[in-house]
Design an enzyme around this catalytic site. Sequence first.
Site, PDB file in Angstrom:
ATOM      1  N   ARG A  35       0.820  -1.219   0.000  1.00  0.00           N
ATOM      2  CA  ARG A  35       0.000   0.000   0.000  1.00  0.00           C
ATOM      3  C   ARG A  35       0.854   1.270   0.000  1.00  0.00           C
ATOM      4  NH1 ARG A  35      -5.013  -2.052   3.824  1.00  0.00           N
ATOM      5  NH2 ARG A  35      -6.242  -2.786   2.068  1.00  0.00           N
ATOM      6  N   LYS A 197     -20.135 -18.131  -1.503  1.00  0.00           N
ATOM      7  CA  LYS A 197     -21.587 -18.002  -1.380  1.00  0.00           C
ATOM      8  C   LYS A 197     -22.225 -17.140  -2.454  1.00  0.00           C
ATOM      9  CE  LYS A 197     -21.996 -18.717   3.551  1.00  0.00           C
ATOM     10  NZ  LYS A 197     -22.254 -18.100   4.839  1.00  0.00           N
ATOM     11  N   GLY A 353     -10.955  -9.214  -2.172  1.00  0.00           N
ATOM     12  CA  GLY A 353     -10.517 -10.166  -1.158  1.00  0.00           C
ATOM     13  C   GLY A 353      -9.703 -11.366  -1.600  1.00  0.00           C
ATOM     14  N   GLY A 376     -13.522  -4.162  -0.097  1.00  0.00           N
ATOM     15  CA  GLY A 376     -14.908  -3.700  -0.024  1.00  0.00           C
ATOM     16  C   GLY A 376     -15.233  -2.660  -1.079  1.00  0.00           C
TER      17      GLY A 376
HETATM   18  P1  AMP Z   1     -15.387 -15.266  -1.222  1.00  0.00           P
HETATM   19  O1  AMP Z   1     -14.841 -14.509  -0.042  1.00  0.00           O
HETATM   20  O2  AMP Z   1     -16.863 -15.267  -1.320  1.00  0.00           O
HETATM   21  O3  AMP Z   1     -14.705 -14.879  -2.513  1.00  0.00           O
HETATM   22  O4  AMP Z   1     -15.059 -16.799  -0.939  1.00  0.00           O
HETATM   23  C1  AMP Z   1     -13.767 -17.288  -0.889  1.00  0.00           C
HETATM   24  C2  AMP Z   1     -13.781 -18.624  -0.229  1.00  0.00           C
HETATM   25  O5  AMP Z   1     -14.545 -19.525  -0.998  1.00  0.00           O
HETATM   26  C3  AMP Z   1     -12.407 -19.243  -0.128  1.00  0.00           C
HETATM   27  O6  AMP Z   1     -12.035 -19.256   1.224  1.00  0.00           O
HETATM   28  C4  AMP Z   1     -12.599 -20.656  -0.671  1.00  0.00           C
HETATM   29  O7  AMP Z   1     -11.990 -21.634   0.137  1.00  0.00           O
HETATM   30  C5  AMP Z   1     -14.089 -20.817  -0.679  1.00  0.00           C
HETATM   31  N1  AMP Z   1     -14.532 -21.807  -1.675  1.00  0.00           N
HETATM   32  C6  AMP Z   1     -14.280 -21.846  -2.989  1.00  0.00           C
HETATM   33  N2  AMP Z   1     -14.793 -22.956  -3.558  1.00  0.00           N
HETATM   34  C7  AMP Z   1     -15.399 -23.663  -2.588  1.00  0.00           C
HETATM   35  C8  AMP Z   1     -16.106 -24.907  -2.546  1.00  0.00           C
HETATM   36  N3  AMP Z   1     -16.288 -25.622  -3.647  1.00  0.00           N
HETATM   37  N4  AMP Z   1     -16.586 -25.318  -1.354  1.00  0.00           N
HETATM   38  C9  AMP Z   1     -16.395 -24.583  -0.250  1.00  0.00           C
HETATM   39  N5  AMP Z   1     -15.750 -23.398  -0.221  1.00  0.00           N
HETATM   40  C10 AMP Z   1     -15.261 -22.942  -1.365  1.00  0.00           C
END
Ligand code: AMP
Length: 395
Positions: A35, A197, A353, A376
Amino acid sequence: MKTLQDFNFENKRALIRVDFNVPLNEAFEVTDSTRIQSAKPTIIKVLEDGGSCVLMSHLGRPKGVQEEFSLKHIENAIEDIIGVEVKVASDCVGEDVEALANNLKPGEILLLENLRFHKEETAGDKDFAEKLSRLGDIYVNDAFGTAHRAHASTTVVAEFFPENKCFGSLLAQEIESIDKVMKTGDKPVLAVLGGAKVSSKITIIENILDKVDHLIIGGGMTFTFIKAQGGSIGDSICEDDKMELALDILKQAKEKNVKIHLPVDVLAANAFSNDADTQIMDVTAIPDGWQGLDAGPKSKAIFDEVVNQCKTILWNGPLGVFEMESFANGTIELGNSIAEATKNGAFSLVGGGDSVAAVKQFGFENKVSYVSTGGGAMLESLEGKTLPGIAAIMA
Ligand code: AMP
């Protein structure tokens, strides 16, 4: 859009909002100076014009004045990176600080103490912003990481510089990169959305459907879409209450002529563990006791082909549980595909992230066009929101 290039800083004090919220170790040494490096072009432009810099930032989330969050810990790191001695103020507002700022000579840098030692900062307090405004002649916002916050130093202070305000070079680059994906980039435009999610990405998906030609949906989100269409997903992560929404997204995509690509096969495991037994399975036929944790070979080949057709690429979210070595390969291969497409002339933006962490971990940082510095702020931009820190400069 006013940028640094619209101003000559000769004999002027630039009041620069930087994002120096850097990680420190137990000895209060900076462990990742990205940064500070990112703010260097802005600081150097002001100094080379013959101006001086008043740098303001927050560090962590202090409750009142807490020594461990003092910005004096990063003085040496700034001096090493910029190559100029840094004066450190004991506060960020008040008569003593104003005297220091008034006495700055061309080529000098003054670092203010942590803005969040005052609760007025995050409250967006106008009097506090006015006090900050006394410390500079031109306000420069170069802190993308906090541009989604309407805080005193990121937004409110701009009111006191109706003509003399601009984006720093980092923030300008962030804005241009997002604009390329959302508005001006060459077609076909692709978004790759992965991660855990659907619920955390839904606003992005809905906003992005109007901007892209292709959408790859991967990672844990996959299974909500597959189950909603009648597939068997075993023990894979799924948000049952989002299945309706998933079907609606597929319908909207069809109406908007956006081609959605979901994995067709997965690397499934019999436990959420790096040492679990694994097997390649059809994404719609995962038995109970098994869960999909990474993209399978057919999916990776399909994604590679889509990525290499596209001229503008946004990547947010990993394709699998990349933190475990056994399930990192889908994310790594996607990174390879995007690096290849970038080499062949595509524009690629990685943001938000975990994808940034993955890109750094696997060494793709210099093989994509731009890696966003804001988590964010990036996500809110992709959701189509106008960030207050950006709006304040445009006003
Ligand atoms: P996000 O912060 O929503 O981008 O989610 C990132 C997280 O999604 C990471 O920590 C990954 O380990 C998790 N992730 C990716 N693919 C899968 C999966 N098939 N099952 C469970 N977690 C997952």
